[in-house]
Enzyme design. Structure first.
Site, mmCIF file in Angstrom:
data_model
loop_
_atom_site.group_PDB
_atom_site.id
_atom_site.type_symbol
_atom_site.label_atom_id
_atom_site.label_comp_id
_atom_site.label_asym_id
_atom_site.label_seq_id
_atom_site.Cartn_x
_atom_site.Cartn_y
_atom_site.Cartn_z
ATOM 1 N N LYS A 87 0.845 -1.189 0.000
ATOM 2 C CA LYS A 87 0.000 0.000 0.000
ATOM 3 C C LYS A 87 0.885 1.245 0.000
ATOM 4 O O LYS A 87 1.887 1.297 0.729
ATOM 5 C CB LYS A 87 -0.915 -0.031 1.229
ATOM 6 C CG LYS A 87 -1.937 1.100 1.306
ATOM 7 C CD LYS A 87 -2.835 0.894 2.525
ATOM 8 C CE LYS A 87 -3.873 1.986 2.674
ATOM 9 N NZ LYS A 87 -4.767 1.760 3.832
ATOM 10 N N SER A 163 -9.377 1.764 3.165
ATOM 11 C CA SER A 163 -8.578 2.571 2.269
ATOM 12 C C SER A 163 -7.589 1.748 1.453
ATOM 13 O O SER A 163 -6.978 2.236 0.502
ATOM 14 C CB SER A 163 -7.817 3.634 3.081
ATOM 15 O OG SER A 163 -6.948 3.032 4.038
ATOM 16 N N SER A 187 -9.690 -0.673 7.378
ATOM 17 C CA SER A 187 -9.163 -0.720 6.014
ATOM 18 C C SER A 187 -8.457 -2.018 5.671
ATOM 19 O O SER A 187 -8.174 -2.273 4.496
ATOM 20 C CB SER A 187 -8.197 0.448 5.789
ATOM 21 O OG SER A 187 -8.859 1.675 5.989
#
Length: 616
Positions: A87, A163, A187
């Protein structure tokens, strides 16, 4: 990167799980270099229609990671040649970190601590994935140009979840074996549910957050997305290492460590929120899918009991309604005060509110959280795990663009409390909506219960045997080691019996009486010299023995060591055979301790001896 003979690698049919790739490498089906070249091409093509990557590593950037594998084999490194995604709020040395905000971009010189551990284990990063800007959101649509929203791996009209959107979708599509996400408010779990993959949110502090762009620094967790629970467990074993340079890091206890993982269950008790406390936001299909998930748990031997979910739900509301949003403001303060227009409007609104809470608000909320935590721990003490929907409903991308804050909040109903209450959690696939989108359930408990939850989740995944992500990869049987014991059974025969002078050493440690029974008929009992307290010694013999009355007490694992430390010579803990043939830990006596002892075997037990004579 040197030109590679691709052979024939069909990414739709190879087993891209960690154990699957290890077998491919052992078979010589292809090399890591051959796989990486083809995966990179497939990812670049997919990224044209679904922007899951912010930075896909070039062939030249991949070269150094392949060189590091030279001279090594799959038996040398636990993640040898395993491709993974990161990420883009987690640092990979030499590659820009953006947090999905072009004006925030910087290029780190060092890897995040967790990334470095994975690289040392042989894993190969394919790149940095798209996300909700500054990891603020559960929807996956809060990424600005030049990237834009990620779409669900199973149905592109629907949310990918955020997210950690790109990290979830790349795993679900079989474009990497696992990925790193983050989880402050859910998330690491919502994308797992919506894309039919596994999401592991470890206990806070077990994965170092050094090298992570903070959202709420006191709550942030780096997480793992994987196709299988077993793969998530494998990554956990590599990444859960103490980092002395991270003030939020904490060591992983032995019983939560790599020796303990099992896809088998032994009748766990699972808590379920009261029906009146469940919220599916009008989605009857989600309600039916959750009911089906509960039946799946019962099918693997779980006993379901109702518990009070209110303290968890109340804590969840504190995350955005309380002062913790100030942490998000603190993390982005230089940018939001210098150029707030660099942020998406919805991100400005959410993070901008973090400048308003006062110190009074912070302490008031801490007191509330402490009360909710006390109530929550009492509920958790009743069960081995709690099951909840990972998210109570689903939305299309357009629905969230039209109503960004309220619908995002709905997705956090079952997720926002986890880190506030210091819980560990695993999101596991459970079924599918009629439109193809995944539905998942989350198993959670208190901190440092990761291995127990992983084991239970693995048993559930093996039982349901759903397709993996959006791939055609079949689910392999999970390996099993053994579950970590929470308690140890201890056989007592004398002063520790219920109601006798040393029984407090058990009860004050939280031990409970399981049964009164007898030893196998091959023991003698002696009244040892000395006292008070007066004590017997039980000795196994080849002949002349009898069945001695004993009790079996269940001692919490964390207190067993201190209990043993208080046992004086010549007594100790060894293995005692019971009348039904099983062996348990229990009191034994060293032979030298029998000097001056009185043989009381004929009296049939220590209580009988105490009743017939005052010990001398």
């Amino acid at each position: 990167m040197t030109t590679i003979d691709l052979k024939t690698i069909d990414l739709k049919t190879i087993d891209l799980t960690i154990s699957g790739l290890q077998q491919h490498y052992r078979n010589g089906d292809f090399t890591p270099a051959q796989l990486l070249q083809q995966l990179r091409s497939a990812n670049a093509a997919y990224n044209q229609t679904n922007p899951v990557w912010i930075h896909l590593l070039s062939e030249a950037e991949l070269e150094s990671y392949l060189v590091n594998l030279a001279g090594k084999t799959v038996d040398d490194l636990p993640l040898y040649g395993i491709p993974f995604a990161i990420k883009d709020n987690i640092d990979l040395a030499g590659v820009p970190t953006t947090a999905a905000c072009p004006d925030f971009t910087y290029t780190p010189q060092e890897n995040a601590f967790v990334v470095q551990l994975l690289l040392q284990a042989g894993a190969i990063p394919l790149g940095k994935t798209n996300l909700d800007q500054f990891a603020t959101g559960l929807v996956g649509v809060r990424s600005p140009a030049p990237w834009g929203p990620c779409h669900n791996a199973l149905n592109p009209d629907y949310l990918s979840g955020g997210s950690s959107s790109g990290s979830g979708v790349t795993v679900a599509r079989g474009l990497v074996s696992f990925s790193l996400g983050t989880d402050t408010a859910g998330s690491g779990r919502v994308p797992a549910s919506l894309n039919n993959i596994v999401g592991l949110k470890p206990s806070k502090g077990l994965f170092s957050t050094r090298g992570l762009v903070p959202a709420c620094r006191s709550l942030d967790c780096i997480t793992v997305f994987a196709l299988t629970v077993e793969d998530a467990n494998t990554v956990f074993d590599v990444a859960a290492q103490f980092d002395g340079e991270d003030p939020f890091s904490r060591p992983n206890p032995y019983e939560n460590g790599k020796r303990y993982f099992s896809a088998e269950t032994s009748g766990p008790t699972i808590g379920v929120p009261a029906a009146s406390q469940l919220n599916f936001f009008g989605n009857a299909e989600a309600q039916a899918l959750f009911a089906a998930g509960l039946k799946q748990l019962e099918a693997i031997g779980a006993t379901l009991v109702e518990l009070d979910f209110e303290p968890f739900a109340s804590a969840a509301r504190l995350l955005y309604e309380g002062p913790w949003v100030a942490e998000r403001y603190l993390a982005t303060q230089p940018l939001i005060e210098r150029s707030p227009e660099s942020m998406l409007p919805v991100i400005q609104t959410i993070i901008g509110g973090g400048s308003k809470p006062s110190a009074l608000d912070a302490f008031r909320a801490q007191y509330q959280l402490q009360a909710y935590g006390q109530q929550a721990r009492q509920e958790l003490a009743k069960v081995d795990a709690v099951v909840i929907p990972t998210n109570g409903t689903i939305y299309t991308v357009q629905e969230v663009l039209d109503n960004p804050i309220q619908l995002n909040s709905n997705l956090g109903y079952y997720t926002n409390f986890m880190n506030l209450l210091d819980c560990s959690a695993v999101a596991v696939p459970s079924g599918f909506y009629g439109n193809g989108v995944g539905f998942g359930i989350t198993l959670f408990h208190s901190a440092l219960q990761d291995k127990r939850l992983l084991s239970l989740a693995a048993a559930l995944q093996q039982s349901t045997a759903l397709p993996l992500g959006a791939t055609a990869i079949p689910l392999r049987p999970a390996r099993s080691l053994k579950p970590a014991p929470a308690t140890i059974n201890v056989v007592v025969c004398g002063a520790h019996l219920d109601g006798l002078p040393l029984n407090w050493q058990l009860t004050e440690r939280g031990a409970t009486l399981l049964e009164a029974t007898h030893s196998a008929p091959c023991y003698k009992l002696y009244a040892l010299a000395g006292g008070p307290p007066y004590r017997p010694g039980m000795v196994r013999v080849d002949s002349g023995g009898v069945a001695i009355p004993v009790e079996v007490w269940q001692v919490p694992m964390q207190h067993f060591g201190s209990f043993v430390a208080e046992i004086p010579a010549p007594l100790g803990i060894g293995k005692v055979q019971l009348q039904d043939g099983r062996w348990e830990s229990g009191f034994i006596c060293e032979p030298y301790g029998l000097a001056g002892a009185e043989d009381i075997t004929a009296l049939q037990g220590w209580r009988a001896y105490l009743q017939q004579a005052v010990p001398k």
